[in-house]
Design a protein around this motif. Sequence first.
Motif, PDB file in Angstrom:
ATOM      1  N   MET A   1     -33.998 -17.109  28.446  1.00  0.00           N
ATOM      2  CA  MET A   1     -34.419 -18.117  27.479  1.00  0.00           C
ATOM      3  C   MET A   1     -33.599 -19.385  27.691  1.00  0.00           C
ATOM      4  O   MET A   1     -32.381 -19.343  27.743  1.00  0.00           O
ATOM      5  CB  MET A   1     -34.181 -17.586  26.061  1.00  0.00           C
ATOM      6  N   LEU A   2     -34.315 -20.498  27.853  1.00  0.00           N
ATOM      7  CA  LEU A   2     -33.620 -21.765  28.112  1.00  0.00           C
ATOM      8  C   LEU A   2     -33.729 -22.652  26.883  1.00  0.00           C
ATOM      9  O   LEU A   2     -34.818 -22.950  26.402  1.00  0.00           O
ATOM     10  CB  LEU A   2     -34.263 -22.443  29.323  1.00  0.00           C
ATOM     11  N   LEU A   3     -32.584 -23.037  26.358  1.00  0.00           N
ATOM     12  CA  LEU A   3     -32.561 -23.934  25.191  1.00  0.00           C
ATOM     13  C   LEU A   3     -31.988 -25.282  25.612  1.00  0.00           C
ATOM     14  O   LEU A   3     -31.043 -25.336  26.387  1.00  0.00           O
ATOM     15  CB  LEU A   3     -31.703 -23.343  24.075  1.00  0.00           C
ATOM     16  N   LYS A   4     -32.595 -26.357  25.080  1.00  0.00           N
ATOM     17  CA  LYS A   4     -32.077 -27.686  25.427  1.00  0.00           C
ATOM     18  C   LYS A   4     -31.571 -28.371  24.172  1.00  0.00           C
ATOM     19  O   LYS A   4     -32.340 -28.675  23.267  1.00  0.00           O
ATOM     20  CB  LYS A   4     -33.181 -28.524  26.073  1.00  0.00           C
ATOM     21  N   LYS A  44     -19.405 -18.818  22.302  1.00  0.00           N
ATOM     22  CA  LYS A  44     -18.381 -18.910  23.342  1.00  0.00           C
ATOM     23  C   LYS A  44     -18.825 -19.845  24.466  1.00  0.00           C
ATOM     24  O   LYS A  44     -18.023 -20.599  25.006  1.00  0.00           O
ATOM     25  CB  LYS A  44     -18.086 -17.514  23.905  1.00  0.00           C
TER      26      LYS A  44
ATOM     27  N   ALA B 163     -27.997 -28.026  28.252  1.00  0.00           N
ATOM     28  CA  ALA B 163     -28.942 -26.914  28.247  1.00  0.00           C
ATOM     29  C   ALA B 163     -28.177 -25.594  28.228  1.00  0.00           C
ATOM     30  O   ALA B 163     -27.053 -25.512  28.725  1.00  0.00           O
ATOM     31  CB  ALA B 163     -29.846 -26.979  29.475  1.00  0.00           C
ATOM     32  N   VAL B 164     -28.764 -24.601  27.599  1.00  0.00           N
ATOM     33  CA  VAL B 164     -28.160 -23.273  27.535  1.00  0.00           C
ATOM     34  C   VAL B 164     -29.198 -22.250  27.965  1.00  0.00           C
ATOM     35  O   VAL B 164     -30.319 -22.275  27.456  1.00  0.00           O
ATOM     36  CB  VAL B 164     -27.715 -22.916  26.099  1.00  0.00           C
ATOM     37  N   TRP B 165     -28.829 -21.362  28.878  1.00  0.00           N
ATOM     38  CA  TRP B 165     -29.729 -20.270  29.227  1.00  0.00           C
ATOM     39  C   TRP B 165     -29.068 -18.969  28.803  1.00  0.00           C
ATOM     40  O   TRP B 165     -27.852 -18.812  28.928  1.00  0.00           O
ATOM     41  CB  TRP B 165     -29.988 -20.232  30.730  1.00  0.00           C
ATOM     42  N   SER B 166     -29.885 -18.058  28.279  1.00  0.00           N
ATOM     43  CA  SER B 166     -29.322 -16.745  28.013  1.00  0.00           C
ATOM     44  C   SER B 166     -30.325 -15.673  28.390  1.00  0.00           C
ATOM     45  O   SER B 166     -31.533 -15.868  28.262  1.00  0.00           O
ATOM     46  CB  SER B 166     -28.902 -16.618  26.555  1.00  0.00           C
ATOM     47  N   ARG B 168     -30.623 -11.111  29.639  1.00  0.00           N
ATOM     48  CA  ARG B 168     -29.910  -9.845  29.707  1.00  0.00           C
ATOM     49  C   ARG B 168     -30.569  -8.905  30.703  1.00  0.00           C
ATOM     50  O   ARG B 168     -31.706  -9.124  31.126  1.00  0.00           O
ATOM     51  CB  ARG B 168     -29.883  -9.180  28.339  1.00  0.00           C
ATOM     52  N   ARG B 210     -25.267  -9.000  29.097  1.00  0.00           N
ATOM     53  CA  ARG B 210     -25.852 -10.260  28.633  1.00  0.00           C
ATOM     54  C   ARG B 210     -25.107 -11.423  29.274  1.00  0.00           C
ATOM     55  O   ARG B 210     -23.882 -11.393  29.364  1.00  0.00           O
ATOM     56  CB  ARG B 210     -25.752 -10.357  27.113  1.00  0.00           C
ATOM     57  N   THR B 212     -24.839 -15.725  29.401  1.00  0.00           N
ATOM     58  CA  THR B 212     -25.192 -17.016  28.824  1.00  0.00           C
ATOM     59  C   THR B 212     -24.619 -18.108  29.722  1.00  0.00           C
ATOM     60  O   THR B 212     -23.428 -18.084  30.024  1.00  0.00           O
ATOM     61  CB  THR B 212     -24.619 -17.150  27.399  1.00  0.00           C
ATOM     62  N   ALA B 214     -23.954 -22.123  30.336  1.00  0.00           N
ATOM     63  CA  ALA B 214     -23.893 -23.459  29.747  1.00  0.00           C
ATOM     64  C   ALA B 214     -22.887 -24.284  30.530  1.00  0.00           C
ATOM     65  O   ALA B 214     -22.180 -23.761  31.397  1.00  0.00           O
ATOM     66  CB  ALA B 214     -23.512 -23.397  28.269  1.00  0.00           C
ATOM     67  N   SER B 216     -20.054 -25.341  29.891  1.00  0.00           N
ATOM     68  CA  SER B 216     -18.640 -24.977  29.845  1.00  0.00           C
ATOM     69  C   SER B 216     -18.346 -23.689  30.592  1.00  0.00           C
ATOM     70  O   SER B 216     -17.186 -23.308  30.721  1.00  0.00           O
ATOM     71  CB  SER B 216     -18.185 -24.849  28.397  1.00  0.00           C
ATOM     72  N   VAL B 219     -20.851 -17.039  30.201  1.00  0.00           N
ATOM     73  CA  VAL B 219     -20.297 -15.996  29.350  1.00  0.00           C
ATOM     74  C   VAL B 219     -21.005 -14.682  29.673  1.00  0.00           C
ATOM     75  O   VAL B 219     -22.230 -14.626  29.716  1.00  0.00           O
ATOM     76  CB  VAL B 219     -20.472 -16.339  27.854  1.00  0.00           C
ATOM     77  N   SER B 221     -21.216 -10.575  28.601  1.00  0.00           N
ATOM     78  CA  SER B 221     -20.771  -9.564  27.648  1.00  0.00           C
ATOM     79  C   SER B 221     -21.481  -8.245  27.918  1.00  0.00           C
ATOM     80  O   SER B 221     -22.610  -8.213  28.387  1.00  0.00           O
ATOM     81  CB  SER B 221     -20.983 -10.024  26.207  1.00  0.00           C
ATOM     82  N   ARG B 229     -16.133  -9.160  26.545  1.00  0.00           N
ATOM     83  CA  ARG B 229     -16.847 -10.418  26.761  1.00  0.00           C
ATOM     84  C   ARG B 229     -15.885 -11.377  27.438  1.00  0.00           C
ATOM     85  O   ARG B 229     -14.722 -11.453  27.038  1.00  0.00           O
ATOM     86  CB  ARG B 229     -17.292 -10.979  25.410  1.00  0.00           C
ATOM     87  N   TRP B 230     -16.327 -12.043  28.486  1.00  0.00           N
ATOM     88  CA  TRP B 230     -15.434 -12.986  29.164  1.00  0.00           C
ATOM     89  C   TRP B 230     -16.233 -14.184  29.667  1.00  0.00           C
ATOM     90  O   TRP B 230     -17.457 -14.180  29.644  1.00  0.00           O
ATOM     91  CB  TRP B 230     -14.685 -12.299  30.296  1.00  0.00           C
ATOM     92  N   LYS B 231     -15.493 -15.186  30.085  1.00  0.00           N
ATOM     93  CA  LYS B 231     -16.117 -16.434  30.493  1.00  0.00           C
ATOM     94  C   LYS B 231     -15.679 -16.806  31.897  1.00  0.00           C
ATOM     95  O   LYS B 231     -14.502 -16.742  32.218  1.00  0.00           O
ATOM     96  CB  LYS B 231     -15.708 -17.531  29.509  1.00  0.00           C
TER      97      LYS B 231
END
Lengths: 116, 309
Positions: A1-4, A44, B163-166, B168, B210, B212, B214, B216, B219, B221, B229-231
Amino acid sequence: MLLKLDPTSGLPLYNQIAAAVRRAVADGDVVAGDRLPAARDLAKSLDVNMHTVLRAYSDLREEGVIELRRGRGAIVREGSSSLAHVHHLVVELAAEAGRHGVSFDEVVEMLKKECS
Amino acid sequence: MKRTVNLYVVPAVLLVLIVLPFLLLWSSLPDPMAIHWGVGGNPNGYAPPVLLLLGLAAAYGAISLSVNRVVAATPGEMPSFVAGLFGVGGLLVAVSWMSVLANRDAGSWQGADPVGWFEILGVLALALVAGAIGWVSAGGSAARTDRVPGETPMIDVADPASAVWSGRGLGKVTTAIGVGVVLIGLFTWGAVGLGLVLIGIVALMFALVRVTVAQSGVVVSMGWWGFPRWKVSLDSVSSAEVEMVRPMAYGGWGYRARPGVRAIVVRSGAGLRLVRSDGADLVYTVDDAETAAGLVNAIVGARREKGVE
């Protein structure tokens, strides 16, 4: 899932997160039954407090976009896409109104006229 | 050729060495013979010699066959499997010789020679040496499964920094095994039950990963409860690829450390590979790895442009 996210919007971060989910749902990038990132993971990765993410998620639940279930996480609800779409427009409307100095009552009046 | 030697010839020789002391000294063994020694070093368990002989031989036969089945399906050298094959073989050969020699001309099993720490250390040392020989013989740390560089997808986002992708990856078989072992453990008494529950929880931890992505960092987990959980910082990541992960090429499921790569393998199929300029590559088997790799490449690319300016 990509969130912007949209950091230029000037909205608080929890609003940006909620808006990003709404936009993804409205655009069909995210569909009913999809799972949002776990709050701790998302917090995080964005370097924010987990409660910021949880606040966004609880806003989305109140709007009926997602379901929060203990142990299962946040799941996008059936029929949420049209809702999210309208909500997305409302958020933009509110932002635009604020930018142009249009008051809340004036906006409500306009909406009432349009919807009647 | 070397594969044949490592997987068939050496195990066959080890099997012969397991049987050999019984054949040479059969007439001097008491029946029953001592097969177990207490903390003080005195014999406290016994069985007919034929049972010990068949037990040791059958155990090694079964282990060899199952290792061979796994390795036969995989190309390339597999140092850890060969090391295990040799090590267990060495251990059983040592146990066989030690048992027979301790029982030699004993008259009865109570009369067998005591076995102390010295002998036990000797047996373990022999097993370790055999395992090390297997490791080196199969190429050791120089052996590397041939890797065809995967595709490096890109995605088109206006601002990759926000943007964030997550996503699993779920291992269905591991989940079933983990749940099963936990349930069996809950209905088993004492330390064994507790042990089974712990083993089941570890299995469940490696049933779900999982990821994620981004700006930064990435991540990661484990398990439904998200611990540990680590980055991973993207500073050292030069690019990301989609890799078709074959668990056997990584020596199985779970956390896998191979030369130049560390992987969390919860299932087979597409996974995200982070190619790092310093340190080992990282691989996570997650769904929709293509978008994940695309976002990583977009973030890394945008950073590089910024650095050039």
